[in-house]
Design an enzyme around this catalytic site. Structure first.
Site, PDB file in Angstrom:
ATOM      1  N   ILE A   1      10.528  49.708  10.443  1.00 14.99           N
ATOM      2  CA  ILE A   1      11.238  50.824  11.087  1.00 14.99           C
ATOM      3  C   ILE A   1      10.450  51.456  12.235  1.00 14.99           C
ATOM      4  CG2 ILE A   1      12.630  51.397   9.076  1.00 14.99           C
ATOM      5  CD1 ILE A   1      10.643  53.598   8.386  1.00 14.99           C
TER       6      ILE A   1
ATOM      7  N   ASP B   1      -2.976  65.466  18.053  1.00 14.56           N
ATOM      8  CA  ASP B   1      -1.970  64.690  18.789  1.00 14.56           C
ATOM      9  C   ASP B   1      -0.587  65.288  18.547  1.00 14.56           C
ATOM     10  OD1 ASP B   1      -0.943  62.771  20.454  1.00 14.56           O
ATOM     11  OD2 ASP B   1      -0.809  61.222  18.919  1.00 14.56           O
TER      12      ASP B   1
END
Length: 624
Positions: A19, A143
């Site tokens: 995915i 991040d």
């Protein structure tokens, strides 16, 4: 075919489909099949597996292990749950909560990039709650961006991808001086390759908040290096200017979160969350934030004395005999100290009486210091306090890029302080901007080049580039170029040679596949399945019959491939039964009306379906 699909990891997790892919790991959808799993059998989970080609890369293996350690510490409703971690020599994976939703990036794109103030506060509050939990557990994300945040149908967020998170209590220097993270959201210190902490995450949240309120990124350019330099040196266009309808309090909160100096940002996620809470309860609130400048002296406060706790009442009565004994033992020593102290006091009194008149006459008056910052040296000399010798001046000369040569730009003690006459005041006069010449670091090893440039008074931003003629890890060139004269403190971009890494891929043919198989193949090729349009065909329903980008085309990673999916054969039109001859005359008018009504209703139904499919999703959120 991916060799993990269909396998059972440790007999517990059956991998169903790929995915997602990342720089160092692939993410699979899996189902718990073992009875001894951390969650009930049948639970759908996401499994993040370190890619085989990186198993022998110590830096990436350490990053993967670090992520495992970081997120295993965290248990919060706004952070993707971690169920299991397995790190062996042959396979390393993390089993996480499977989140069925869209990324915040996709949601922003659907809304044209701009959200309402209410939505912004709703999302940012959840992000800050997650960060508060992470920071309290010693984890800095490093991040933060909309792509790393999932949005559920109920409006709840889940933060994910702690791939470059670091445990803040441990060594947290950036690898090889590289600025890691998404360049549009990284903090100035992260762009410079310096040590990062919780305030770096606060900056990234501020950038996201700026983007949500204005629909624009604060810094953008056609090159990642230019964006990183803007993060370091530029000031974004004021939020109040590009989004004038933004409440003043939200503008202030965003500006404080995005301050260039970490010391000027919120000290913690909790502090920023408290500011948002004040705004929610009082939208007209105004914050009186104060900021320090680059040249402001660092203030260090140290505790010089420790206070002892007073003994509790009654505590001295526990063992009276022993305590009286101790006082008896030390009585001679105490008596001697008392006598010595009395003699010293007597001598001091005689000295004061003898020199009383001189002592009184030497007392000096208190004065309030004037503000000398912004004056020239001559202007300061002409002031009353200096010309009348009420204060003594200690002149210091230093370079300053913000004050013209000859002007005072620093004063200690500061203006407004109450001091005694005769106080020495240090005034620092600007020598103007200091200029240095960029040294030639071509072919230097990266670490040596950085050290030389910093020793020359320059800041450094490292960028990796492919250059076959230069050894990997050596400097290709600098910008500004060697020999250029620049102001001290300027940022020099150092281009370092790296190995060639492909950023494009070839589009495979997905015609004839099912949507599920096509998605798996595209993800393996680092592509994304785009829109799916249905059309009637003689192919089985659910089969892809066409693709928007031709097979064999070269495209960038993460490009979206749109497809057309078969809806099966076109249904035969229904033929209405002919009315009997006995009814045709008497009922013709009614039949005509009925037919007209039916046709109208059918058309209205189709139109309603079409309109419904185009309506935006309505989110039933109870935000506040």
């Amino acid at each position: 075919m991916d060799n993990l699909i269909g396998r059972k990891l440790d007999g517990l997790y059956e991998v169903r489909e790929l995915i997602g892919t990342g720089g160092m790991a692939n993410v699979y959808k899996a189902v718990v099949v073992g009875h001894n799993g951390p969650v009930p059998e049948g639970t759908v989970v996401a499994v993040k597996v370190l890619r085989a080609e990186f198993m022998h890369d110590p830096d990436l293996v350490n990053r993967f292990k670090n992520e495992s350690k970081a997120i295993s510490l965290l248990h919060h409703p706004n952070i993707v749950k971690v169920y299991d971690v397995s790190v062996t020599d042959r396979l390393q994976y993390i089993v996480m909560e499977y989140v069925n939703g869209m990324t915040l990036r996709e949601y922003l794109n659907e809304r044209g990039g701009k959200l309402t103030s209410r939505e912004t506060v709703h999302f940012i509050s959840q992000i800050l709650q997650a960060l508060d939990h992470a920071h309290r557990n010693g984890v800095v994300h490093r991040d933060i961006k909309p792509q790393n945040i999932m949005l559920l149908d109920n409006g709840q967020l889940r933060m994910m991808d702690f791939g470059i998170a670091r445990i803040s209590r441990a060594e947290n220097q950036l690898l090889a001086g590289k600025a890691m993270g998404s360049v549009h959201y990284i903090s100035p210190e992260q762009a410079r390759g310096e040590v990062t902490g919780p305030q770096s995450d606060i900056y990234s949240v501020g950038v996201m908040m700026y983007e949500m309120l204005s629909g624009k990124l604060p810094f953008d350019a056609d090159d990642a290096v230019k964006v990183a330099l803007k993060q370091i040196t530029d000031t974004p266009r004021p939020l109040a200017e590009i989004a004038p309808g933004t409440p003043k309090a939200l503008v202030q909160i965003t500006e404080k979160a995005m301050a260039k100096l970490p010391a000027n940002r919120y000290a913690s996620a909790r502090e920023m969350l408290d500011a948002l809470s004040q705004y929610i309860h009082d939208p007209d609130v105004v914050f009186a934030y104060k900021y320090i400048t680059e040249e402001a002296p660092e203030k260090v406060v140290k505790q010089t004395m420790s206070q002892r706790k007073a003994p509790r009442a009654g505590a001295s009565g526990a063992r009276p005999a022993q305590k009286r004994k101790k006082r008896t033992v030390f009585l001679p020593a105490l008596l001697g100290i008392t006598v010595a102290f009395a003699v010293a006091c007597g001598l001091l009194c005689l000295m004061i009486l003898h020199n009383g008149s001189n002592f009184i006459s030497d007392q000096k008056a208190d004065i309030v210091l004037e503000d000398y910052v912004g004056m020239t040296r001559d202007e300061a000399q002409a002031t009353d306090q200096v010309s009348s010798s009420q204060i003594n001046i200690n002149w210091v000369e230093e370079y300053s890029s913000t004050y013209t040569e000859g002007y005072i730009y620093k004063q200690s003690p500061a203006a407004g302080r109450v001091v005694r006459e005769g106080q020495t005041v240090t005034l620092t006069v600007s020598l103007g901007t200091q200029y240095v010449t960029v040294p030639d670091t071509t072919n230097y090893v990266q670490a040596d080049a950085e050290q030389l440039l910093r020793d020359s008074g320059l800041s450094v931003l490292v960028v990796q580039n492919v250059e076959p003629s230069v050894a990997v890890g050596a400097v290709i060139r600098t910008d500004p170029a060697a020999g250029t004269t620049v102001a001290a403190g300027s940022t020099v971009v150092v281009y370092v040679s790296r190995q060639q890494v492909s950023t494009t891929t070839t589009v495979p043919s997905v015609v004839g596949m099912t949507v599920s198989d096509a998605r798996t193949l595209l993800v393996q090729k680092k592509l994304t399945l785009g829109s799916q349009t249905q059309a009637y065909s003689d192919q089985p329903e659910g089969t892809i019959i066409a693709q928007g980008t031709a097979a064999g085309s070269t495209v960038k990673f993460n490009s979206r491939i749109n497809v057309t999916v078969s809806a099966g054969p076109e249904p035969e039109p229904e033929v209405p039964e002919a009315p009997s001859s006995s009814e045709s005359g008497s009922s013709s008018g009614g039949a005509g009306q009925s037919g007209s009504s039916s046709s109208s209703g059918s058309t209205g139904g189709q139109g309603g379906d079409s309109s419904s499919s185009d309506n935006p999703t309505i989110w039933p959120w109870d935000w506040f």
